[in-house]
Design a protein around this motif. Structure first.
Motif, PDB file in Angstrom:
ATOM      1  N   ALA A   1       6.115  13.977   8.940  1.00 60.97           N
ATOM      2  CA  ALA A   1       4.980  13.500   8.139  1.00 60.97           C
ATOM      3  C   ALA A   1       5.147  13.816   6.648  1.00 60.97           C
ATOM      4  O   ALA A   1       4.825  12.984   5.792  1.00 60.97           O
TER       5      ALA A   1
ATOM      6  N   ASP B   1       0.828  -1.206   0.000  1.00 59.04           N
ATOM      7  CA  ASP B   1       0.000   0.000   0.000  1.00 59.04           C
ATOM      8  C   ASP B   1       0.865   1.261   0.000  1.00 59.04           C
ATOM      9  O   ASP B   1       0.343   2.368  -0.007  1.00 59.04           O
ATOM     10  N   LEU B   2       2.180   1.097   0.048  1.00 51.70           N
ATOM     11  CA  LEU B   2       3.098   2.234  -0.088  1.00 51.70           C
ATOM     12  C   LEU B   2       3.987   1.969  -1.307  1.00 51.70           C
ATOM     13  O   LEU B   2       3.924   0.879  -1.891  1.00 51.70           O
TER      14      LEU B   2
ATOM     15  N   SER C   1       5.639  11.025   3.649  1.00 49.44           N
ATOM     16  CA  SER C   1       4.778  10.947   2.475  1.00 49.44           C
ATOM     17  C   SER C   1       5.625  10.945   1.189  1.00 49.44           C
ATOM     18  O   SER C   1       5.314  10.238   0.235  1.00 49.44           O
TER      19      SER C   1
ATOM     20  N   GLY D   1       3.234   8.880  -0.617  1.00 52.94           N
ATOM     21  CA  GLY D   1       1.835   9.054  -0.203  1.00 52.94           C
ATOM     22  C   GLY D   1       1.461   8.455   1.133  1.00 52.94           C
ATOM     23  O   GLY D   1       0.301   8.535   1.541  1.00 52.94           O
ATOM     24  N   GLY D   2       2.414   7.838   1.845  1.00 57.86           N
ATOM     25  CA  GLY D   2       2.086   7.188   3.121  1.00 57.86           C
ATOM     26  C   GLY D   2       1.750   8.178   4.224  1.00 57.86           C
ATOM     27  O   GLY D   2       2.152   9.336   4.190  1.00 57.86           O
ATOM     28  N   ASP D   3       0.979   7.678   5.208  1.00 56.47           N
ATOM     29  CA  ASP D   3       0.515   8.506   6.322  1.00 56.47           C
ATOM     30  C   ASP D   3       1.280   8.092   7.578  1.00 56.47           C
ATOM     31  O   ASP D   3       1.047   7.014   8.134  1.00 56.47           O
ATOM     32  N   LEU D   4       2.188   8.965   8.025  1.00 56.33           N
ATOM     33  CA  LEU D   4       3.024   8.641   9.183  1.00 56.33           C
ATOM     34  C   LEU D   4       2.173   8.344  10.427  1.00 56.33           C
ATOM     35  O   LEU D   4       2.514   7.480  11.228  1.00 56.33           O
ATOM     36  N   GLY D   5       1.052   9.059  10.558  1.00 56.89           N
ATOM     37  CA  GLY D   5       0.194   8.875  11.739  1.00 56.89           C
ATOM     38  C   GLY D   5      -0.263   7.430  11.885  1.00 56.89           C
ATOM     39  O   GLY D   5      -0.311   6.880  12.990  1.00 56.89           O
ATOM     40  N   ARG D   6      -0.581   6.807  10.765  1.00 61.06           N
ATOM     41  CA  ARG D   6      -1.046   5.405  10.822  1.00 61.06           C
ATOM     42  C   ARG D   6       0.079   4.483  11.285  1.00 61.06           C
ATOM     43  O   ARG D   6      -0.141   3.512  12.009  1.00 61.06           O
TER      44      ARG D   6
ATOM     45  N   THR E   1       1.120   0.162   8.480  1.00 63.20           N
ATOM     46  CA  THR E   1      -0.028   1.041   8.209  1.00 63.20           C
ATOM     47  C   THR E   1      -1.354   0.392   8.638  1.00 63.20           C
ATOM     48  O   THR E   1      -2.316   1.083   8.904  1.00 63.20           O
TER      49      THR E   1
ATOM     50  N   THR F   1       7.643   7.470   0.934  1.00 62.64           N
ATOM     51  CA  THR F   1       6.756   6.316   0.690  1.00 62.64           C
ATOM     52  C   THR F   1       5.773   6.584  -0.447  1.00 62.64           C
ATOM     53  O   THR F   1       4.918   5.773  -0.731  1.00 62.64           O
TER      54      THR F   1
END
Ligand code: SAM
Ligand code: SF4
Length: 357
Positions: free
Chosen positions: A154, A50-51, A158, A163-168, A128, A161
Protein backbone atom coordinates in the motif's frame (compact mmCIF):
# COMPACT_ATOMS: atom_id res chain seq x y z
CA UNK A 1 -3.11 19.88 -50.58
CA UNK A 2 -5.33 20.93 -47.71
CA UNK A 3 -3.84 22.52 -44.62
CA UNK A 4 -5.56 21.53 -41.40
CA UNK A 5 -5.82 24.28 -38.82
CA UNK A 6 -3.09 24.40 -36.20
CA UNK A 7 -4.78 23.44 -32.97
CA UNK A 8 -3.88 24.03 -29.39
CA UNK A 9 -3.27 20.31 -28.88
CA UNK A 10 0.34 19.77 -27.97
CA UNK A 11 -0.14 16.08 -28.64
CA UNK A 12 -0.60 16.59 -32.33
CA UNK A 13 1.60 17.60 -35.20
CA UNK A 14 -0.63 18.49 -38.10
CA UNK A 15 0.75 18.00 -41.54
CA UNK A 16 -0.27 18.77 -45.03
CA UNK A 17 -2.36 15.95 -46.19
CA UNK A 18 -4.11 15.37 -49.47
CA UNK A 19 -7.83 15.97 -49.80
CA UNK A 20 -9.90 12.86 -50.42
CA UNK A 21 -9.62 11.73 -54.04
CA UNK A 22 -12.89 11.72 -55.97
CA UNK A 23 -12.56 8.04 -56.75
CA UNK A 24 -12.47 7.12 -53.05
CA UNK A 25 -15.99 5.78 -53.02
CA UNK A 26 -16.03 2.84 -50.65
CA UNK A 27 -14.44 2.37 -47.26
CA UNK A 28 -11.52 -0.05 -47.72
CA UNK A 29 -10.02 -2.35 -45.12
CA UNK A 30 -7.29 -0.57 -43.21
CA UNK A 31 -4.06 -1.97 -44.55
CA UNK A 32 -0.74 -0.14 -44.77
CA UNK A 33 2.06 -0.17 -47.32
CA UNK A 34 3.76 -2.97 -45.36
CA UNK A 35 0.61 -5.08 -45.61
CA UNK A 36 -0.21 -4.80 -41.92
CA UNK A 37 -3.95 -4.96 -41.46
CA UNK A 38 -5.51 -2.94 -38.66
CA UNK A 39 -8.18 -4.66 -36.58
CA UNK A 40 -7.68 -3.08 -33.18
CA UNK A 41 -8.49 0.48 -32.11
CA UNK A 42 -7.31 2.07 -28.90
CA UNK A 43 -9.69 4.91 -28.18
CA UNK A 44 -8.65 7.37 -25.50
CA UNK A 45 -11.66 8.94 -23.82
CA UNK A 46 -9.92 11.42 -21.54
CA UNK A 47 -6.45 12.75 -20.80
CA UNK A 48 -7.30 13.13 -17.12
CA UNK A 49 -6.59 10.71 -14.31
CA UNK A 50 -7.26 10.40 -10.61
CA UNK A 51 -3.71 9.08 -10.10
CA UNK A 52 -0.36 10.44 -11.24
CA UNK A 53 1.97 7.48 -11.81
CA UNK A 54 5.58 8.58 -11.82
CA UNK A 55 6.22 7.30 -15.37
CA UNK A 56 3.02 8.71 -16.85
CA UNK A 57 1.61 11.92 -15.34
CA UNK A 58 3.31 14.94 -13.82
CA UNK A 59 2.42 15.67 -10.19
CA UNK A 60 -1.10 17.07 -9.96
CA UNK A 61 -1.24 20.79 -10.53
CA UNK A 62 1.52 20.65 -13.14
CA UNK A 63 -0.51 18.92 -15.79
CA UNK A 64 -2.55 20.49 -18.57
CA UNK A 65 -5.77 18.90 -19.73
CA UNK A 66 -8.08 19.22 -22.65
CA UNK A 67 -11.20 21.21 -21.95
CA UNK A 68 -14.49 19.46 -22.47
CA UNK A 69 -15.34 20.82 -25.90
CA UNK A 70 -11.93 19.67 -27.17
CA UNK A 71 -12.82 16.08 -26.41
CA UNK A 72 -14.72 13.90 -28.81
CA UNK A 73 -18.35 13.88 -27.73
CA UNK A 74 -19.95 10.46 -27.22
CA UNK A 75 -21.78 10.82 -30.54
CA UNK A 76 -18.52 11.69 -32.31
CA UNK A 77 -16.67 8.83 -30.63
CA UNK A 78 -19.38 6.33 -31.61
CA UNK A 79 -19.29 7.63 -35.19
CA UNK A 80 -15.51 7.28 -35.37
CA UNK A 81 -15.75 3.70 -34.07
CA UNK A 82 -18.51 2.91 -36.52
CA UNK A 83 -16.40 4.08 -39.50
CA UNK A 84 -13.43 2.14 -38.15
CA UNK A 85 -15.62 -0.94 -37.83
CA UNK A 86 -16.67 -0.58 -41.48
CA UNK A 87 -12.95 -0.50 -42.27
CA UNK A 88 -12.21 -3.77 -40.48
CA UNK A 89 -11.66 -2.83 -36.84
CA UNK A 90 -12.94 -5.73 -34.70
CA UNK A 91 -11.82 -4.84 -31.22
CA UNK A 92 -11.89 -1.53 -29.38
CA UNK A 93 -10.06 -0.68 -26.18
CA UNK A 94 -11.19 2.33 -24.16
CA UNK A 95 -8.21 3.95 -22.49
CA UNK A 96 -6.88 7.30 -21.36
CA UNK A 97 -5.84 8.90 -19.00
CA UNK A 98 -8.17 7.02 -16.78
CA UNK A 99 -11.30 6.07 -18.75
CA UNK A 100 -13.40 5.69 -15.62
CA UNK A 101 -13.03 9.39 -14.75
CA UNK A 102 -14.83 10.37 -17.99
CA UNK A 103 -18.33 11.36 -16.91
CA UNK A 104 -20.96 8.82 -17.98
CA UNK A 105 -18.38 6.40 -19.36
CA UNK A 106 -20.91 3.57 -19.03
CA UNK A 107 -23.19 5.40 -21.47
CA UNK A 108 -20.35 5.70 -23.98
CA UNK A 109 -19.59 1.97 -23.77
CA UNK A 110 -23.26 1.20 -24.20
CA UNK A 111 -23.56 3.57 -27.20
CA UNK A 112 -20.54 2.07 -28.96
CA UNK A 113 -21.80 -1.44 -28.22
CA UNK A 114 -25.25 -0.68 -29.62
CA UNK A 115 -24.24 1.42 -32.66
CA UNK A 116 -21.25 -0.43 -34.05
CA UNK A 117 -20.32 -3.83 -35.42
CA UNK A 118 -17.28 -4.21 -33.18
CA UNK A 119 -16.82 -7.75 -31.85
CA UNK A 120 -15.16 -6.95 -28.55
CA UNK A 121 -15.05 -3.92 -26.27
CA UNK A 122 -12.36 -3.86 -23.60
CA UNK A 123 -10.81 -1.25 -21.33
CA UNK A 124 -7.50 -0.46 -19.67
CA UNK A 125 -8.04 1.06 -16.24
CA UNK A 126 -6.41 1.75 -12.91
CA UNK A 127 -9.53 0.21 -11.31
CA UNK A 128 -9.93 2.83 -8.58
CA UNK A 129 -13.60 3.26 -9.59
CA UNK A 130 -14.22 -0.26 -10.77
CA UNK A 131 -15.92 -1.59 -7.67
CA UNK A 132 -18.90 0.69 -8.43
CA UNK A 133 -18.69 0.51 -12.23
CA UNK A 134 -17.82 -3.12 -13.02
CA UNK A 135 -21.41 -4.33 -13.18
CA UNK A 136 -22.82 -1.40 -15.20
CA UNK A 137 -19.90 -1.68 -17.61
CA UNK A 138 -20.44 -5.40 -18.03
CA UNK A 139 -24.15 -4.78 -18.66
CA UNK A 140 -23.24 -2.08 -21.19
CA UNK A 141 -21.30 -4.62 -23.26
CA UNK A 142 -17.74 -4.48 -21.93
CA UNK A 143 -15.93 -7.81 -22.28
CA UNK A 144 -12.77 -7.34 -20.24
CA UNK A 145 -10.41 -5.06 -18.37
CA UNK A 146 -6.63 -4.74 -18.19
CA UNK A 147 -5.89 -3.38 -14.75
CA UNK A 148 -2.66 -1.58 -13.93
CA UNK A 149 -1.06 -2.53 -10.65
CA UNK A 150 2.65 -2.04 -10.06
CA UNK A 151 2.92 -3.15 -6.45
CA UNK A 152 0.97 -5.01 -3.77
CA UNK A 153 2.35 -2.82 -1.01
CA UNK A 154 0.00 0.00 0.00
CA UNK A 155 2.80 2.45 0.85
CA UNK A 156 4.66 1.84 -2.38
CA UNK A 157 1.44 2.03 -4.35
CA UNK A 158 0.79 5.44 -2.90
CA UNK A 159 4.34 6.53 -3.83
CA UNK A 160 4.29 5.22 -7.40
CA UNK A 161 0.83 6.61 -8.11
CA UNK A 162 1.39 9.76 -6.02
CA UNK A 163 -1.41 9.20 -3.55
CA UNK A 164 -3.38 6.19 -4.86
CA UNK A 165 -5.22 3.80 -2.55
CA UNK A 166 -4.27 0.18 -3.21
CA UNK A 167 -7.37 -1.05 -1.35
CA UNK A 168 -9.66 0.54 -3.94
CA UNK A 169 -7.76 -1.11 -6.77
CA UNK A 170 -7.93 -4.54 -5.12
CA UNK A 171 -11.67 -4.04 -4.57
CA UNK A 172 -11.98 -3.09 -8.24
CA UNK A 173 -10.15 -6.21 -9.37
CA UNK A 174 -12.46 -8.43 -7.31
CA UNK A 175 -15.56 -6.61 -8.55
CA UNK A 176 -14.47 -7.14 -12.15
CA UNK A 177 -13.94 -10.85 -11.57
CA UNK A 178 -17.25 -11.17 -9.72
CA UNK A 179 -19.26 -9.80 -12.65
CA UNK A 180 -17.45 -12.00 -15.18
CA UNK A 181 -15.19 -9.46 -16.89
CA UNK A 182 -12.02 -11.00 -18.31
CA UNK A 183 -9.16 -9.60 -16.22
CA UNK A 184 -5.48 -9.13 -17.01
CA UNK A 185 -3.04 -7.27 -14.79
CA UNK A 186 -0.46 -4.83 -16.19
CA UNK A 187 2.73 -4.01 -14.31
CA UNK A 188 5.56 -1.68 -15.29
CA UNK A 189 8.71 -3.16 -13.70
CA UNK A 190 10.86 -0.44 -12.15
CA UNK A 191 14.27 -1.26 -10.73
CA UNK A 192 14.51 -0.03 -7.16
CA UNK A 193 10.75 0.49 -6.90
CA UNK A 194 9.02 -2.86 -7.39
CA UNK A 195 11.59 -5.32 -8.76
CA UNK A 196 11.64 -7.28 -5.50
CA UNK A 197 7.95 -8.12 -5.72
CA UNK A 198 7.44 -9.08 -9.36
CA UNK A 199 7.17 -12.77 -8.38
CA UNK A 200 4.56 -11.90 -5.79
CA UNK A 201 2.55 -10.00 -8.39
CA UNK A 202 2.68 -13.04 -10.71
CA UNK A 203 1.49 -15.34 -7.90
CA UNK A 204 -1.27 -12.89 -7.01
CA UNK A 205 -2.52 -12.70 -10.60
CA UNK A 206 -2.41 -16.47 -11.01
CA UNK A 207 -4.30 -16.94 -7.73
CA UNK A 208 -7.12 -14.90 -9.32
CA UNK A 209 -6.98 -16.82 -12.59
CA UNK A 210 -5.69 -13.67 -14.36
CA UNK A 211 -2.61 -13.28 -16.57
CA UNK A 212 0.03 -10.84 -15.34
CA UNK A 213 1.78 -8.81 -18.04
CA UNK A 214 4.95 -6.78 -17.73
CA UNK A 215 5.29 -3.62 -19.83
CA UNK A 216 8.77 -2.26 -20.40
CA UNK A 217 9.08 1.36 -19.32
CA UNK A 218 8.89 3.60 -22.38
CA UNK A 219 10.77 6.91 -22.49
CA UNK A 220 7.66 8.92 -23.30
CA UNK A 221 6.46 11.96 -21.38
CA UNK A 222 7.18 11.49 -17.67
CA UNK A 223 8.75 8.12 -18.44
CA UNK A 224 11.53 9.92 -20.32
CA UNK A 225 12.46 11.81 -17.16
CA UNK A 226 13.10 8.72 -15.04
CA UNK A 227 16.68 7.50 -14.71
CA UNK A 228 17.76 4.87 -17.23
CA UNK A 229 18.81 2.68 -14.31
CA UNK A 230 15.14 2.20 -13.43
CA UNK A 231 14.34 0.53 -16.76
CA UNK A 232 13.98 -3.23 -16.81
CA UNK A 233 13.58 -5.26 -19.97
CA UNK A 234 11.87 -8.63 -20.31
CA UNK A 235 15.11 -10.56 -19.65
CA UNK A 236 15.62 -8.66 -16.40
CA UNK A 237 12.07 -9.56 -15.35
CA UNK A 238 12.54 -13.21 -16.29
CA UNK A 239 15.66 -13.31 -14.17
CA UNK A 240 13.71 -11.98 -11.18
CA UNK A 241 10.89 -14.48 -11.80
CA UNK A 242 13.44 -17.29 -11.66
CA UNK A 243 11.84 -20.71 -11.86
CA UNK A 244 8.26 -19.53 -12.21
CA UNK A 245 8.12 -19.41 -15.99
CA UNK A 246 9.55 -21.61 -18.68
CA UNK A 247 11.47 -19.47 -21.13
CA UNK A 248 11.44 -22.22 -23.78
CA UNK A 249 7.70 -22.54 -23.76
CA UNK A 250 7.03 -19.12 -25.21
CA UNK A 251 3.75 -19.22 -27.07
CA UNK A 252 4.93 -16.33 -29.23
CA UNK A 253 2.88 -13.38 -30.31
CA UNK A 254 -0.74 -14.26 -30.02
CA UNK A 255 -4.11 -12.94 -29.15
CA UNK A 256 -5.06 -9.39 -30.01
CA UNK A 257 -2.08 -7.38 -28.92
CA UNK A 258 1.68 -7.25 -28.79
CA UNK A 259 2.16 -9.33 -25.63
CA UNK A 260 4.32 -12.46 -25.85
CA UNK A 261 3.27 -15.06 -23.35
CA UNK A 262 5.30 -17.65 -21.51
CA UNK A 263 3.97 -20.65 -19.65
CA UNK A 264 4.25 -21.34 -15.94
CA UNK A 265 6.91 -23.94 -15.26
CA UNK A 266 4.68 -25.76 -12.77
CA UNK A 267 2.36 -27.02 -15.52
CA UNK A 268 -0.63 -25.13 -14.12
CA UNK A 269 -1.36 -23.61 -17.54
CA UNK A 270 -0.93 -20.09 -16.16
CA UNK A 271 0.97 -17.59 -18.29
CA UNK A 272 2.96 -14.39 -18.00
CA UNK A 273 2.84 -11.76 -20.74
CA UNK A 274 5.64 -9.45 -21.81
CA UNK A 275 5.11 -6.24 -23.74
CA UNK A 276 8.54 -5.34 -25.02
CA UNK A 277 8.52 -2.12 -27.02
CA UNK A 278 12.11 -1.39 -26.03
CA UNK A 279 13.93 -4.74 -26.16
CA UNK A 280 11.96 -6.49 -28.85
CA UNK A 281 10.02 -4.29 -31.18
CA UNK A 282 6.72 -5.85 -32.19
CA UNK A 283 6.00 -3.32 -34.91
CA UNK A 284 6.12 -5.86 -37.75
CA UNK A 285 2.94 -7.45 -36.49
CA UNK A 286 1.26 -4.27 -35.25
CA UNK A 287 -2.50 -4.35 -35.81
CA UNK A 288 -3.47 -1.30 -33.78
CA UNK A 289 -4.34 2.29 -34.41
CA UNK A 290 -4.95 5.00 -31.83
CA UNK A 291 -7.36 7.87 -31.47
CA UNK A 292 -6.58 10.42 -28.77
CA UNK A 293 -9.17 11.95 -26.47
CA UNK A 294 -9.14 15.05 -28.68
CA UNK A 295 -9.91 12.94 -31.69
CA UNK A 296 -6.49 12.85 -33.36
CA UNK A 297 -5.75 9.64 -35.20
CA UNK A 298 -2.22 8.38 -34.53
CA UNK A 299 -0.89 5.38 -36.36
CA UNK A 300 1.56 4.68 -33.54
CA UNK A 301 2.14 5.72 -29.95
CA UNK A 302 5.47 7.17 -31.05
CA UNK A 303 4.28 8.54 -34.36
CA UNK A 304 4.48 12.24 -35.19
CA UNK A 305 1.69 12.19 -37.71
CA UNK A 306 -1.70 13.06 -36.26
CA UNK A 307 -4.84 14.05 -38.12
CA UNK A 308 -7.86 15.47 -36.35
CA UNK A 309 -10.94 13.34 -36.98
CA UNK A 310 -12.79 15.71 -34.68
CA UNK A 311 -12.10 18.68 -36.97
CA UNK A 312 -13.23 16.72 -40.00
CA UNK A 313 -16.53 15.89 -38.29
CA UNK A 314 -17.04 19.41 -36.94
CA UNK A 315 -16.38 20.82 -40.42
CA UNK A 316 -19.24 18.66 -41.75
CA UNK A 317 -17.04 15.91 -43.21
CA UNK A 318 -18.62 12.67 -44.37
CA UNK A 319 -17.86 9.12 -43.26
CA UNK A 320 -15.77 8.78 -46.42
CA UNK A 321 -13.73 11.84 -45.36
CA UNK A 322 -13.12 10.13 -42.02
CA UNK A 323 -12.17 6.87 -43.71
CA UNK A 324 -9.78 8.69 -46.03
CA UNK A 325 -8.09 10.35 -43.02
CA UNK A 326 -7.69 6.91 -41.48
CA UNK A 327 -6.23 5.43 -44.67
CA UNK A 328 -3.92 8.40 -45.16
CA UNK A 329 -2.76 8.37 -41.56
CA UNK A 330 -1.82 4.69 -41.75
CA UNK A 331 -0.24 4.98 -45.18
CA UNK A 332 2.76 6.75 -43.73
CA UNK A 333 3.28 4.38 -40.81
CA UNK A 334 6.90 3.41 -40.43
CA UNK A 335 8.15 -0.15 -40.11
CA UNK A 336 9.29 0.46 -36.53
CA UNK A 337 8.66 2.97 -33.79
CA UNK A 338 10.71 6.01 -32.79
CA UNK A 339 10.42 6.14 -29.02
CA UNK A 340 14.02 7.17 -28.54
CA UNK A 341 13.89 9.97 -31.11
CA UNK A 342 10.53 11.07 -29.68
CA UNK A 343 12.03 11.20 -26.19
CA UNK A 344 14.75 13.55 -27.45
CA UNK A 345 12.30 15.92 -29.06
CA UNK A 346 10.82 18.53 -26.72
CA UNK A 347 7.73 18.89 -28.89
CA UNK A 348 7.07 15.19 -28.59
CA UNK A 349 7.47 15.00 -24.84
CA UNK A 350 3.94 13.84 -24.46
CA UNK A 351 3.02 10.85 -22.43
CA UNK A 352 0.71 7.91 -22.60
CA UNK A 353 -2.01 9.80 -20.77
CA UNK A 354 -2.32 12.30 -23.63
CA UNK A 355 -2.07 9.91 -26.54
CA UNK A 356 -3.86 7.07 -24.82
CA UNK A 357 -1.81 4.21 -23.40
N1 SAM B 1 -5.23 4.76 -16.58
C1 SAM B 1 -5.29 3.47 -17.17
C2 SAM B 1 -4.28 2.53 -16.57
O1 SAM B 1 -3.38 2.99 -15.87
O2 SAM B 1 -4.40 1.34 -16.82
C3 SAM B 1 -5.17 3.48 -18.68
C4 SAM B 1 -4.17 4.40 -19.31
S1 SAM B 1 -2.47 4.02 -18.93
C5 SAM B 1 -1.65 5.29 -19.84
C6 SAM B 1 -2.25 2.53 -19.86
C7 SAM B 1 -1.02 1.73 -19.52
O3 SAM B 1 0.12 2.46 -19.89
C8 SAM B 1 -0.86 1.39 -18.05
O4 SAM B 1 -0.75 -0.01 -17.90
C9 SAM B 1 0.41 2.08 -17.65
O5 SAM B 1 1.12 1.35 -16.70
C10 SAM B 1 1.14 2.18 -18.96
N2 SAM B 1 2.12 3.25 -19.03
C11 SAM B 1 1.95 4.57 -18.83
N3 SAM B 1 3.08 5.25 -19.05
C12 SAM B 1 4.02 4.32 -19.40
C13 SAM B 1 5.39 4.38 -19.76
N4 SAM B 1 6.06 5.53 -19.80
N5 SAM B 1 6.01 3.23 -20.09
C14 SAM B 1 5.35 2.05 -20.07
N6 SAM B 1 4.06 1.93 -19.74
C15 SAM B 1 3.40 3.05 -19.40
FE1 SF4 C 1 -3.27 7.45 -14.60
FE2 SF4 C 1 -2.99 5.18 -15.92
FE3 SF4 C 1 -1.22 7.14 -16.26
FE4 SF4 C 1 -1.27 5.88 -13.94
S1 SF4 C 1 -0.76 4.98 -15.92
S2 SF4 C 1 -1.21 8.11 -14.22
S3 SF4 C 1 -3.39 5.40 -13.72
S4 SF4 C 1 -3.33 7.21 -16.84
Amino acid sequence: MRRLPQLESRSAVYEDWPARPDDFEAIPLLRDARDRQYTYLRLSVTDRCDLACVYCMPPSGEDEHAIRRDLLSFEEAARVVSVFASAGIRRVRFTGGEPLVRKDIVRLVELVHRRTEVEQLVMTTNATRLSELARPLRNAGLHGVNISIDTLDAGRFSEITRGGDLGRVLAGIHAALDVGLEVKLNTVPLRGRNDDELGRIVDFAWSLGASPRFIELMPLGEGAKLPQSMRMNADDVLEVLGGRVSTEASTGVEGHGPARYMEARNGSGHRVGFITPMSNEFCDTCNRVRVTARGDIRACLASRRAISLRNIMRAGGSDLDLAWAMVWSLSGKDRGHHFLEAAEDEHERVGMSLIGG
